[in-house]
Design an enzyme around this catalytic site. Structure first.
Site, PDB file in Angstrom:
ATOM      1  N   GLY A   9     -12.446  -3.936   5.766  1.00  0.00           N
ATOM      2  CA  GLY A   9     -11.527  -3.476   4.703  1.00  0.00           C
ATOM      3  C   GLY A   9     -12.202  -3.553   3.347  1.00  0.00           C
ATOM      4  N   GLN A  13      -8.605  -3.435  -2.122  1.00  0.00           N
ATOM      5  CA  GLN A  13      -8.574  -4.331  -3.293  1.00  0.00           C
ATOM      6  C   GLN A  13      -9.279  -5.669  -3.029  1.00  0.00           C
ATOM      7  N   ASP A  59     -14.217   0.555  12.800  1.00  0.00           N
ATOM      8  CA  ASP A  59     -12.802   0.893  12.905  1.00  0.00           C
ATOM      9  C   ASP A  59     -12.112  -0.107  13.823  1.00  0.00           C
ATOM     10  N   LEU A  60     -10.994  -0.622  13.346  1.00  0.00           N
ATOM     11  CA  LEU A  60     -10.255  -1.637  14.107  1.00  0.00           C
ATOM     12  C   LEU A  60      -9.711  -1.106  15.423  1.00  0.00           C
ATOM     13  N   LEU A  81     -10.111  -8.218   6.542  1.00  0.00           N
ATOM     14  CA  LEU A  81      -9.165  -7.739   5.527  1.00  0.00           C
ATOM     15  C   LEU A  81      -8.644  -6.345   5.856  1.00  0.00           C
ATOM     16  N   THR A 126       0.099 -12.767   6.033  1.00  0.00           N
ATOM     17  CA  THR A 126       0.907 -12.324   4.896  1.00  0.00           C
ATOM     18  C   THR A 126       2.277 -12.987   4.816  1.00  0.00           C
ATOM     19  N   GLU A 128       4.835 -11.440   4.336  1.00  0.00           N
ATOM     20  CA  GLU A 128       5.789 -10.546   5.018  1.00  0.00           C
ATOM     21  C   GLU A 128       6.224 -11.133   6.360  1.00  0.00           C
ATOM     22  N   TYR A 150       5.178  -3.785   9.958  1.00  0.00           N
ATOM     23  CA  TYR A 150       3.975  -4.421   9.397  1.00  0.00           C
ATOM     24  C   TYR A 150       4.030  -5.936   9.600  1.00  0.00           C
ATOM     25  N   LYS A 154       1.541  -8.184  11.937  1.00  0.00           N
ATOM     26  CA  LYS A 154       0.719  -9.247  11.334  1.00  0.00           C
ATOM     27  C   LYS A 154       1.019 -10.605  11.980  1.00  0.00           C
ATOM     28  N   HIS A 180      -0.578 -10.320  -3.944  1.00  0.00           N
ATOM     29  CA  HIS A 180      -1.568 -10.488  -5.012  1.00  0.00           C
ATOM     30  C   HIS A 180      -2.043  -9.121  -5.466  1.00  0.00           C
TER      31      HIS A 180
HETATM   32  P1  NAP Z   1      -5.864  -2.500   0.918  1.00  0.00           P
HETATM   33  O1  NAP Z   1      -6.322  -2.358  -0.502  1.00  0.00           O
HETATM   34  O2  NAP Z   1      -4.814  -1.596   1.431  1.00  0.00           O
HETATM   35  O3  NAP Z   1      -7.152  -2.382   1.863  1.00  0.00           O
HETATM   36  C1  NAP Z   1      -7.036  -2.209   3.249  1.00  0.00           C
HETATM   37  C2  NAP Z   1      -8.400  -1.888   3.820  1.00  0.00           C
HETATM   38  O4  NAP Z   1      -8.293  -1.717   5.239  1.00  0.00           O
HETATM   39  C3  NAP Z   1      -9.030  -0.600   3.275  1.00  0.00           C
HETATM   40  O5  NAP Z   1     -10.397  -0.848   3.052  1.00  0.00           O
HETATM   41  C4  NAP Z   1      -8.835   0.387   4.417  1.00  0.00           C
HETATM   42  O6  NAP Z   1      -9.825   1.400   4.450  1.00  0.00           O
HETATM   43  C5  NAP Z   1      -9.036  -0.549   5.602  1.00  0.00           C
HETATM   44  N1  NAP Z   1      -8.544   0.000   6.864  1.00  0.00           N
HETATM   45  C6  NAP Z   1      -7.336   0.570   7.110  1.00  0.00           C
HETATM   46  N2  NAP Z   1      -7.257   0.956   8.393  1.00  0.00           N
HETATM   47  C7  NAP Z   1      -8.446   0.627   8.981  1.00  0.00           C
HETATM   48  C8  NAP Z   1      -8.971   0.782  10.282  1.00  0.00           C
HETATM   49  N3  NAP Z   1      -8.276   1.356  11.278  1.00  0.00           N
HETATM   50  N4  NAP Z   1     -10.231   0.328  10.537  1.00  0.00           N
HETATM   51  C9  NAP Z   1     -10.969  -0.237   9.556  1.00  0.00           C
HETATM   52  N5  NAP Z   1     -10.525  -0.380   8.290  1.00  0.00           N
HETATM   53  C10 NAP Z   1      -9.267   0.033   8.012  1.00  0.00           C
HETATM   54  O7  NAP Z   1      -5.353  -3.996   1.186  1.00  0.00           O
HETATM   55  P2  NAP Z   1      -5.578  -5.337   0.312  1.00  0.00           P
HETATM   56  O8  NAP Z   1      -4.478  -5.451  -0.662  1.00  0.00           O
HETATM   57  O9  NAP Z   1      -6.993  -5.410  -0.108  1.00  0.00           O
HETATM   58  O10 NAP Z   1      -5.285  -6.442   1.425  1.00  0.00           O
HETATM   59  C11 NAP Z   1      -6.315  -6.942   2.263  1.00  0.00           C
HETATM   60  C12 NAP Z   1      -5.704  -7.515   3.534  1.00  0.00           C
HETATM   61  O11 NAP Z   1      -4.792  -8.560   3.190  1.00  0.00           O
HETATM   62  C13 NAP Z   1      -4.878  -6.524   4.352  1.00  0.00           C
HETATM   63  O12 NAP Z   1      -5.058  -6.878   5.716  1.00  0.00           O
HETATM   64  C14 NAP Z   1      -3.442  -6.787   3.941  1.00  0.00           C
HETATM   65  O13 NAP Z   1      -2.572  -6.413   4.976  1.00  0.00           O
HETATM   66  C15 NAP Z   1      -3.491  -8.279   3.711  1.00  0.00           C
HETATM   67  N6  NAP Z   1      -2.586  -8.827   2.717  1.00  0.00           N
HETATM   68  C16 NAP Z   1      -2.528  -8.290   1.469  1.00  0.00           C
HETATM   69  C17 NAP Z   1      -1.709  -8.871   0.505  1.00  0.00           C
HETATM   70  C18 NAP Z   1      -1.635  -8.330  -0.895  1.00  0.00           C
HETATM   71  O14 NAP Z   1      -0.675  -8.667  -1.599  1.00  0.00           O
HETATM   72  N7  NAP Z   1      -2.614  -7.559  -1.355  1.00  0.00           N
HETATM   73  C19 NAP Z   1      -0.962 -10.024   0.831  1.00  0.00           C
HETATM   74  C20 NAP Z   1      -1.079 -10.556   2.118  1.00  0.00           C
HETATM   75  C21 NAP Z   1      -1.903  -9.965   3.047  1.00  0.00           C
HETATM   76  P3  NAP Z   1      -9.617   2.842   3.732  1.00  0.00           P
HETATM   77  O15 NAP Z   1     -10.115   2.663   2.318  1.00  0.00           O
HETATM   78  O16 NAP Z   1     -10.442   3.731   4.548  1.00  0.00           O
HETATM   79  O17 NAP Z   1      -8.129   3.151   3.784  1.00  0.00           O
HETATM   80  O1  F7E Z   2       6.693  -3.667  -2.618  1.00  0.00           O
HETATM   81  C1  F7E Z   2       9.990  -2.845  -3.973  1.00  0.00           C
HETATM   82  C2  F7E Z   2       9.813  -2.843  -2.469  1.00  0.00           C
HETATM   83  O2  F7E Z   2       4.990  -2.109  -1.695  1.00  0.00           O
HETATM   84  C3  F7E Z   2       7.159  -4.802  -3.311  1.00  0.00           C
HETATM   85  C4  F7E Z   2       1.427  -5.535   0.605  1.00  0.00           C
HETATM   86  O3  F7E Z   2       0.225  -5.907  -0.023  1.00  0.00           O
HETATM   87  O4  F7E Z   2       2.538  -7.504  -0.178  1.00  0.00           O
HETATM   88  C5  F7E Z   2       2.597  -6.090  -0.175  1.00  0.00           C
HETATM   89  O5  F7E Z   2       3.797  -5.656   0.437  1.00  0.00           O
HETATM   90  C6  F7E Z   2       8.663  -4.695  -3.502  1.00  0.00           C
HETATM   91  C7  F7E Z   2       9.432  -4.299  -2.239  1.00  0.00           C
HETATM   92  O6  F7E Z   2       4.588  -4.616  -1.660  1.00  0.00           O
HETATM   93  C8  F7E Z   2       9.280   0.500  -5.164  1.00  0.00           C
HETATM   94  O7  F7E Z   2      11.016  -2.443  -1.819  1.00  0.00           O
HETATM   95  C9  F7E Z   2      10.817  -0.988  -5.453  1.00  0.00           C
HETATM   96  O8  F7E Z   2      10.585  -5.085  -2.152  1.00  0.00           O
HETATM   97  O9  F7E Z   2       4.443  -3.429  -3.771  1.00  0.00           O
HETATM   98  P1  F7E Z   2       5.125  -3.358  -2.462  1.00  0.00           P
HETATM   99  P2  F7E Z   2       5.148  -5.411  -0.393  1.00  0.00           P
HETATM  100  O10 F7E Z   2       6.029  -4.595   0.452  1.00  0.00           O
HETATM  101  O11 F7E Z   2       5.679  -6.709  -0.893  1.00  0.00           O
HETATM  102  C10 F7E Z   2       2.567  -8.124   1.117  1.00  0.00           C
HETATM  103  C11 F7E Z   2       2.438  -9.611   0.919  1.00  0.00           C
HETATM  104  C12 F7E Z   2       1.593  -7.541   2.056  1.00  0.00           C
HETATM  105  O12 F7E Z   2       1.080  -8.224   2.937  1.00  0.00           O
HETATM  106  C13 F7E Z   2       1.429  -6.066   2.036  1.00  0.00           C
HETATM  107  O13 F7E Z   2       0.201  -5.672   2.649  1.00  0.00           O
HETATM  108  O14 F7E Z   2       8.914  -3.649  -4.448  1.00  0.00           O
HETATM  109  N1  F7E Z   2       9.906  -1.510  -4.597  1.00  0.00           N
HETATM  110  N2  F7E Z   2      10.460   0.243  -5.807  1.00  0.00           N
HETATM  111  C14 F7E Z   2       8.937  -0.622  -4.401  1.00  0.00           C
HETATM  112  N3  F7E Z   2       7.812  -0.674  -3.671  1.00  0.00           N
HETATM  113  C15 F7E Z   2       6.993   0.408  -3.697  1.00  0.00           C
HETATM  114  N4  F7E Z   2       5.836   0.368  -3.004  1.00  0.00           N
HETATM  115  N5  F7E Z   2       7.316   1.536  -4.425  1.00  0.00           N
HETATM  116  C16 F7E Z   2       8.447   1.627  -5.164  1.00  0.00           C
HETATM  117  O15 F7E Z   2       8.701   2.651  -5.806  1.00  0.00           O
END
Ligand code: NAP
Ligand code: F7E
Length: 344
Positions: A9, A13, A59-60, A81, A126, A128, A150, A154, A180
């Protein structure tokens, strides 16, 4: 000899921030990316690390590709990631999400067991998984209750990580990270949608910002702080699972208020539910509206994490406050537009 890390990944981000951290700490860094017609390296480029990371196609979905990659690179540490990380999309593509986010990590764990059992493994779990929360705040002992495909996928990967640690002695950790964000956040997530939208409105490129549920509450931290915790988990004597969070929660509307202020607007709210509007007091224009198309079939209403175990065991510290995070995100999008760059 420098240690070898494989980051899946890498185009996302967290991938960009983690690569920068690992390079700073002297690692040889391999970045596993999903092949496509045009691979998107803009985040690593913005952090100035794109050239230093050795890219490997990955690829996963493809077990044989994972096996060969691990056999060849023989990493000391693997950070998984990669994921279909957008919760809203998981309702539209539940089977794909289950395969990538639920079974994908299992493919890695099986491959590690077969060809690189000494490699330390980090799984990106996560908040979630807490979904409809069973306790406030949530920590490592809180029961899970995921509310989206999702979250369910996870959770499968989380338990597989625990199971492979207990069954086969793999050094496998699950980092239960709360939301984050950063200027490198994907534009579909609400925080970046807000910072980018307001920056566009400020520049006359967009009329309004249309959002879904404004009342949902999240524990939002800065991604740069969170990748420190990932690395630290793999440096411990014993593999374990950790919650990483700020311990503060705010609604989507509060995020909008802060971001609007940072973009030079002064918002007043009127109306309820779908009729709710955010109006700029200075110009009298409606800047924010609500549309049900952004609502989810099931919502996670309230998240607030308790990271005291991470602070105690890992010595993990939060450096960037909520106010600073929002300010950085809005400033970055305004600066990009001022420099004639697209908001990706
Ligand atoms: P992100 O920006 O959406 O990055 C996801 C990465 O996964 C991208 O590089 C994407 O590649 C790659 N990917 C998607 N499908 C794939 C596949 N089939 N095979 C290989 N690579 C694939 O996510 P992030 O915010 O950096 O988060 C990193 C990890 O932490 C994720 O697993 C997410 O679910 C988890 N997480 C995130 C948060 C958060 O708040 N950010 C919180 C908790 C957990 P492409 O560029 O090609 O799409
Ligand atoms: O939504 C509300 C939406 O899509 C946050 C991922 O990184 O964090 C992320 O998941 C909240 C939700 O993030 C809009 O309904 C309102 O309640 O930014 P989000 P998420 O769903 O919390 C977790 C920890 C992960 O693991 C995930 O990978 O915001 N919301 N209005 C909206 N959300 C979006 N996207 N767009 C709107 O217009």
């Amino acid at each position: 000899m420098s240690r070898r890390a494989l980051v899946t990944g890498v185009t996302g981000q967290d991938g960009a921030y983690l690569c920068r951290l690992l390079l700073e700490r002297g690692y040889e860094v391999y970045g596993a990316y999903r092949r496509s017609a045009s691979v998107n390296l803009w985040r690593m480029e913005e952090l100035g690390v794109a050239k230093a990371v050795q890219l490997v196609p990955f690829d996963l979905i493809e077990l044989t590709n994972i096996l060969r990659t691990l056999e060849k690179i023989q990493p000391d540490e693997l950070y998984n990631l990669a994921a279909q990380s957008f919760v809203a999309l998981s309702f539209e593509q539940p089977i794909y999400t289950a395969d990538i986010d639920g079974v994908g990590p299992l493919r890695i764990l099986e491959s590690l067991r077969a060809v690189a059992p000494g490699c330390r493994f980090y799984q990106a779990s996560t908040s979630e998984m807490f979904g409809k929360v069973q306790a406030i705040p949530q920590n490592e002992a809180t029961p899970f209750y995921p509310r989206s495909p999702y979250g369910v996928a996870k959770l499968h990967a989380h338990w597989m990580t625990v199971n492979y640690r207990e069954s086969y002695g793999l050094f496998a950790c699950s980092g239960i990270l709360f939301n984050h964000e950063s200027p490198l956040r994907g534009i579909e997530f609400v925080t970046r949608k807000i910072s980018a939208g307001l920056a566009r409105i400020r520049n006359g490129l967009q009329e309004e910002l249309v959002l879904g549920n404004l009342e949902a509450k999240r524990d939002w931290g800065f991604a740069g702080d969170y990748v420190e915790a990932m690395h630290s988990m793999l440096q411990q004597e014993k593999a374990d699972d950790f919650v990483i969070a700020t311990g503060e929660t705010r609604s989507v509307q509060e995020f909008v208020d802060r971001a609007a202020e940072a973009a030079g607007f002064d918002l007043a709210w009127e109306g309820e539910s779908e009729a709710r509007r955010g109006i700029d007091r200075k110009s009298g224009k409606t800047l924010v509206r609500v549309a049900p198309e952004f609502y989810r079939p099931a919502e996670v209403d309230y998240l607030i994490g308790d990271a005291s175990k991470a602070r105690r065991v890992l010595g993990w510290k939060l450096r960037v406050s909520f106010a600073e995070l929002v300010e950085r995100m809005v400033r970055a999008d305004l600066d990009r537009l001022a420099a004639g760059k697209p908001l990706l």
